[in-house]
Design an enzyme around this catalytic site. Structure first.
Site, PDB file in Angstrom:
ATOM      1  N   HIS A   1       2.922  -4.604  -7.331  1.00 49.75           N
ATOM      2  CA  HIS A   1       3.918  -3.526  -7.367  1.00 49.75           C
ATOM      3  C   HIS A   1       3.355  -2.245  -6.760  1.00 49.75           C
ATOM      4  CE1 HIS A   1       5.785  -6.225 -10.147  1.00 49.75           C
ATOM      5  NE2 HIS A   1       4.847  -6.072 -11.036  1.00 49.75           N
TER       6      HIS A   1
ATOM      7  N   HIS B   1      -1.865   5.172  -9.662  1.00 49.85           N
ATOM      8  CA  HIS B   1      -1.251   4.295  -8.676  1.00 49.85           C
ATOM      9  C   HIS B   1      -0.317   5.137  -7.814  1.00 49.85           C
ATOM     10  CE1 HIS B   1       1.610   4.483 -12.014  1.00 49.85           C
ATOM     11  NE2 HIS B   1       2.489   4.523 -11.023  1.00 49.85           N
TER      12      HIS B   1
ATOM     13  N   HIS C   1       3.392   5.288  -5.166  1.00 51.29           N
ATOM     14  CA  HIS C   1       4.679   4.770  -4.699  1.00 51.29           C
ATOM     15  C   HIS C   1       4.863   5.332  -3.291  1.00 51.29           C
ATOM     16  CE1 HIS C   1       5.773   3.670  -8.871  1.00 51.29           C
ATOM     17  NE2 HIS C   1       5.026   4.743  -9.166  1.00 51.29           N
TER      18      HIS C   1
ATOM     19  N   GLU D   1       9.155   8.997  -5.793  1.00 49.49           N
ATOM     20  CA  GLU D   1      10.129   8.632  -6.838  1.00 49.49           C
ATOM     21  C   GLU D   1      10.906   9.870  -7.265  1.00 49.49           C
ATOM     22  OE1 GLU D   1       7.950   6.060  -9.780  1.00 49.49           O
ATOM     23  OE2 GLU D   1       9.089   4.573  -8.647  1.00 49.49           O
TER      24      GLU D   1
ATOM     25  N   HIS E   1       0.772   8.819  -9.268  1.00 51.15           N
ATOM     26  CA  HIS E   1       0.934   8.932 -10.718  1.00 51.15           C
ATOM     27  C   HIS E   1      -0.399   8.687 -11.410  1.00 51.15           C
ATOM     28  CE1 HIS E   1       5.464   7.907 -10.259  1.00 51.15           C
ATOM     29  NE2 HIS E   1       5.228   9.204 -10.143  1.00 51.15           N
TER      30      HIS E   1
ATOM     31  N   THR F   1       8.690   4.139 -14.692  1.00 52.32           N
ATOM     32  CA  THR F   1       9.636   3.935 -13.584  1.00 52.32           C
ATOM     33  C   THR F   1       9.641   2.487 -13.126  1.00 52.32           C
ATOM     34  OG1 THR F   1       8.077   4.372 -11.806  1.00 52.32           O
ATOM     35  CG2 THR F   1       9.193   6.290 -12.774  1.00 52.32           C
ATOM     36  N   THR F   2       8.923   1.635 -13.883  1.00 53.72           N
ATOM     37  CA  THR F   2       8.971   0.198 -13.622  1.00 53.72           C
ATOM     38  C   THR F   2       9.342  -0.500 -14.925  1.00 53.72           C
ATOM     39  OG1 THR F   2       6.667  -0.083 -14.270  1.00 53.72           O
ATOM     40  CG2 THR F   2       7.105   0.266 -11.922  1.00 53.72           C
TER      41      THR F   2
HETATM   42  N1  LIG Z   1       5.478   4.864 -12.466  1.00 54.01           N
HETATM   43  S1  LIG Z   1       4.804   4.568 -13.872  1.00 54.01           S
HETATM   44  O1  LIG Z   1       3.748   5.544 -14.108  1.00 54.01           O
HETATM   45  O2  LIG Z   1       5.843   4.542 -14.884  1.00 54.01           O
HETATM   46  C1  LIG Z   1       4.039   2.992 -13.817  1.00 54.01           C
HETATM   47  C2  LIG Z   1       4.172   2.168 -12.732  1.00 54.01           C
HETATM   48  F1  LIG Z   1       4.947   2.487 -11.683  1.00 54.01           F
HETATM   49  C3  LIG Z   1       3.491   0.953 -12.666  1.00 54.01           C
HETATM   50  F2  LIG Z   1       3.667   0.150 -11.581  1.00 54.01           F
HETATM   51  C4  LIG Z   1       2.679   0.552 -13.688  1.00 54.01           C
HETATM   52  S2  LIG Z   1       1.806  -0.951 -13.548  1.00 54.01           S
HETATM   53  O3  LIG Z   1       1.002  -1.172 -14.699  1.00 54.01           O
HETATM   54  O4  LIG Z   1       1.061  -0.851 -12.315  1.00 54.01           O
HETATM   55  C5  LIG Z   1       2.942  -2.272 -13.350  1.00 54.01           C
HETATM   56  C6  LIG Z   1       4.018  -2.263 -14.382  1.00 54.01           C
HETATM   57  O5  LIG Z   1       3.660  -1.788 -15.618  1.00 54.01           O
HETATM   58  C7  LIG Z   1       2.553   1.364 -14.807  1.00 54.01           C
HETATM   59  N2  LIG Z   1       1.743   0.874 -15.806  1.00 54.01           N
HETATM   60  C8  LIG Z   1       1.517   1.488 -17.082  1.00 54.01           C
HETATM   61  C9  LIG Z   1       2.721   1.336 -17.986  1.00 54.01           C
HETATM   62  C10 LIG Z   1       2.445   0.059 -18.782  1.00 54.01           C
HETATM   63  C11 LIG Z   1       0.960  -0.047 -18.778  1.00 54.01           C
HETATM   64  C12 LIG Z   1       0.086  -0.791 -19.580  1.00 54.01           C
HETATM   65  C13 LIG Z   1      -1.284  -0.756 -19.302  1.00 54.01           C
HETATM   66  C14 LIG Z   1      -1.767   0.017 -18.246  1.00 54.01           C
HETATM   67  C15 LIG Z   1      -0.893   0.766 -17.451  1.00 54.01           C
HETATM   68  C16 LIG Z   1       0.437   0.752 -17.804  1.00 54.01           C
HETATM   69  C17 LIG Z   1       3.225   2.598 -14.856  1.00 54.01           C
HETATM   70  F3  LIG Z   1       3.087   3.413 -15.912  1.00 54.01           F
HETATM   71 ZN   LIG Z   2       4.317   5.296 -10.956  1.00 51.92          ZN
END
Ligand SMILES: NS(=O)(=O)c1c(F)c(F)c(S(=O)(=O)CCO)c(N[C@H]2CCc3ccccc32)c1F
Ligand SMILES: [Zn+2]
Length: 263
Positions: free
Chosen positions: A66, A91, A93, A104, A117, A198-199
């Protein structure tokens, strides 16, 4: 969980079929519209701790299908909020090589080339991010808008390894660097609102801080980010490019969107 994408049959318009919160309230991202903002003089400058990591420390850079994500040191935190929020990962976008518009959050409907982010969890209340991720006071994410302009040396600490994680689930250890250099100079000017991941699973658990001032990356750096990664894994016969990995802006409803600055 079940695989989701940004477009197509598992795309963002269908997320709520498997992830009900995605169709619920307090969703992110949003359009940060001037006439919606309320100046809040009580919003203090963001203070981060230990963002200047030593290059002796190693971080994990990965392609999760992603986004490109970098694990962060648990010594890093935000100290200026009601609770301490400890860093978990960062990460990005982004748009596509032909369309540098993939942020976003948007500002008065302007979409930036990309968005960074930095995800933190409330470590005063929860032992780890997995416990915090679905709690209303669980997460704090710092959002940084990215536009194409001057070359960004900090960004290259990530980009120079990106060809090692072209495919989904590939990871590589990289030397840590000064993560503060990825944030804009001014941490006192930002937008603030209650929102969500946002995911999927789109939990409404995020205190959002989106800095007013974007950072820049060069056109070449943007192209490297937007043109190198695949959302498919190395074994898949049909490679799918990882691009346009942004969620569309969501209804603000009756949420307050605060600004720490006067326009
Ligand atoms: N745009 S965002 O900041 O809302 C956001 C993301 F866009 C995203 F892609 C991820 S992820 O972990 O790479 C994939 C799906 O959770 C997270 N991951 C976070 C949320 C869930 C989780 C659990 C453990 C470590 C990281 C995360 C995320 F917080
Ligand atoms: Zn994000």
């Amino acid at each position: 969980g079940a695989k989701w994408t940004y477009d197509g049959p598992q795309g963002q318009d269908h997320w709520s079929q498997h992830y009900p919160y995605c169709g619920g309230a307090l969703q992110s991202p949003i359009d940060l519209k001037s006439d919606l903002l309320r100046f809040d003089p009580t919003l203090r400058p963001i203070e981060v701790q230990n963002y200047n990591l030593s290059p002796n420390e190693q971080l994990t850079l990965g392609n999760n299908g992603h986004s490109v994500q970098l694990s962060l040191s648990p010594t890093m935190s935000i100290s200026s909020l009601r609770n301490r929020y400890t860093a978990a990962q960062l990460h990005f976008h982004w748009g596509s090589p032909s369309r540098p518009a993939g942020s976003e959050h948007t500002v008065n409907s302007k979409q930036y080339a990309a968005e960074l982010h930095v995800v933190h969890y409330n470590s005063d209340k929860y032992p780890n991010i997995s416990t915090a991720v679905d709690k209303s006071d669980g997460l704090a994410v710092l959002g940084v808008l990215v536009e194409v302009g001057m070359f960004n040396p900090a960004f290259d600490h990530i980009l120079k390894f990106i060809n090692r994680i072209m495919y989904r689930d590939q990871k590589v250890k990289v030397p840590a660097f000064n993560i503060r250099a990825l944030l804009p100079t001014r941490l006192d000017e930002y937008y603030r609102y209650d929102g969500s991941l946002t995911t999927p699973p789109c939990y409404p658990s995020v205190l959002w801080t989106v800095f007013r001032n974007p950072i820049t990356v060069s056109r070449q750096q943007f192209l490297t980010l937007a043109a190198t990664l695949y959302s498919s894994n190395a074994q898949d016969s049909a490679s799918m490019s990882l691009s346009n990995n942004y969620r569309k802006t969501q209804p603000v409803d009756n949420r307050l969107v605060l600004a720490s600055f006067k326009e």
